[in-house]
Design an enzyme around this catalytic site. Structure first.
Site, PDB file in Angstrom:
ATOM      1  N   GLU A 161     -18.329  51.072 100.488  1.00  0.00           N
ATOM      2  CA  GLU A 161     -18.605  50.061 101.513  1.00  0.00           C
ATOM      3  C   GLU A 161     -19.108  50.753 102.780  1.00  0.00           C
ATOM      4  OE1 GLU A 161     -16.083  46.524 103.809  1.00  0.00           O
ATOM      5  OE2 GLU A 161     -15.035  48.251 102.966  1.00  0.00           O
TER       6      GLU A 161
ATOM      7  N   LYS B  70     -20.277  39.918 102.894  1.00  0.00           N
ATOM      8  CA  LYS B  70     -18.831  39.885 102.657  1.00  0.00           C
ATOM      9  C   LYS B  70     -18.222  38.592 103.191  1.00  0.00           C
ATOM     10  CE  LYS B  70     -14.752  42.756 103.679  1.00  0.00           C
ATOM     11  NZ  LYS B  70     -14.321  44.006 104.374  1.00  0.00           N
TER      12      LYS B  70
ATOM     13  N   CYS C 246     -14.368  45.044  99.285  1.00  0.00           N
ATOM     14  CA  CYS C 246     -13.095  45.433  99.877  1.00  0.00           C
ATOM     15  C   CYS C 246     -12.050  44.310  99.923  1.00  0.00           C
ATOM     16  CB  CYS C 246     -13.351  46.025 101.262  1.00  0.00           C
ATOM     17  SG  CYS C 246     -12.011  47.090 101.863  1.00  0.00           S
TER      18      CYS C 246
END
Length: 264
Positions: free
Chosen positions: A45, A114, A149
């Site tokens: 990431e 995200k 994540c």
């Protein structure tokens, strides 16, 4: 015609804070150690910057989808004839995003902003939340779902509906202090979704002194068994078998009893 197996290589490396040129140079070096038969390379990431906590600095570092970082990824994907996935610090119309990418050697692109921002760490103060569902990419016979994540903590968001994906790809900056949660969630997602899970974390120390464990990246199979983890090299390689996955799903079809739901 492609094989019904794919070879994946996860590159677990330290990220040099806010230094895109150095991190891209590091990637080019690491690509020389990726096995020649690799189909998919995965990067951490925010692999070119790490997490940037200052909005003004983030605005200076952020890129469009056509700038240096993605241009480099396209070049390497074509040169090595593999797909490359990860995330980078992106901007669109003045808004900042933690943007995942999946770039194929053909040049085809998939992007995903995200959705679950880590509010505990102030990520929502810097980045804008993505509102599109995590994409599922068809690549060399496999369906690959890509998340970032903190998305991993939300099982409904990760749920494999009627086996619509074969691989859950997770790129992360998950700190050492919560490493136990990271590994347990990766195993849980593999078991409950009857899918391979590729969990790639960064290592080293970030600009704020936050530590990330070396060797926390894992490749797990659809039964919840560890396939491989990091050795002495930052490159973690494994072969995934689609026929083996399909045989297991036929033998143990827990997915048929899953609840129906809608994500808003």
């Amino acid at each position: 015609m492609f094989s019904r197996n794919v070879t994946v290589s996860l590159i677990e490396d330290n990220i040099i804070p806010a230094d895109k040129s150095a991190n891209l140079a590091q990637l080019r070096r690491n690509m020389q150690n990726v096995p020649d038969d690799t189909d998919l390379v995965v990067l951490p990431e925010l692999f070119t910057t790490g997490f940037v906590a200052d909005r003004e600095q983030a605005l200076e570092l952020a890129e469009r989808n056509i700038d240096d970082t993605i241009a480099c990824i396209h070049q390497l994907a074509q040169e090595h004839q593999c797909a490359i996935a990860g995330s980078f610090l992106a901007h669109t119309a003045g808004q900042l995003f933690n943007r995942a990418f999946f770039i194929e050697p053909s040049g085809e692109e998939t992007f995903y902003d995200k959705r679950h921002l880590f509010t505990f760490g102030g990520e929502d103060k810097i980045y804008k939340q993505g509102h599109k569902a995590a994409p599922i990419i068809r690549f060399r016979g496999f369906n690959i779902k890509m998340i970032v994540c903190y998305d991993l903590r939300f099982p409904v968001y990760c749920r494999n509906v009627k086996n619509n994906y074969d691989v859950l790809l997770v790129v992360a900056n998950w700190p050492k202090a919560r490493e136990s949660a990271w590994s347990q969630l990766l195993y849980a997602r593999a078991v409950e979704n009857e899918a391979y899970v590729l969990g790639l974390n960064r290592c080293g120390t970030d600009a704020d002194g936050l530590e990330f464990s070396e060797g926390s990246s894992l490749i797990i199979d659809f039964k919840g068994k560890l396939i491989t983890e990091r050795g002495t090299s930052p490159v973690i390689a494994a072969e995934l078998s689609l026929p083996a996955l399909q045989r297991f799903r036929e033998k143990f079809p827990a997915w048929q009893d899953a609840d129906e739901f809608t994500i808003k």
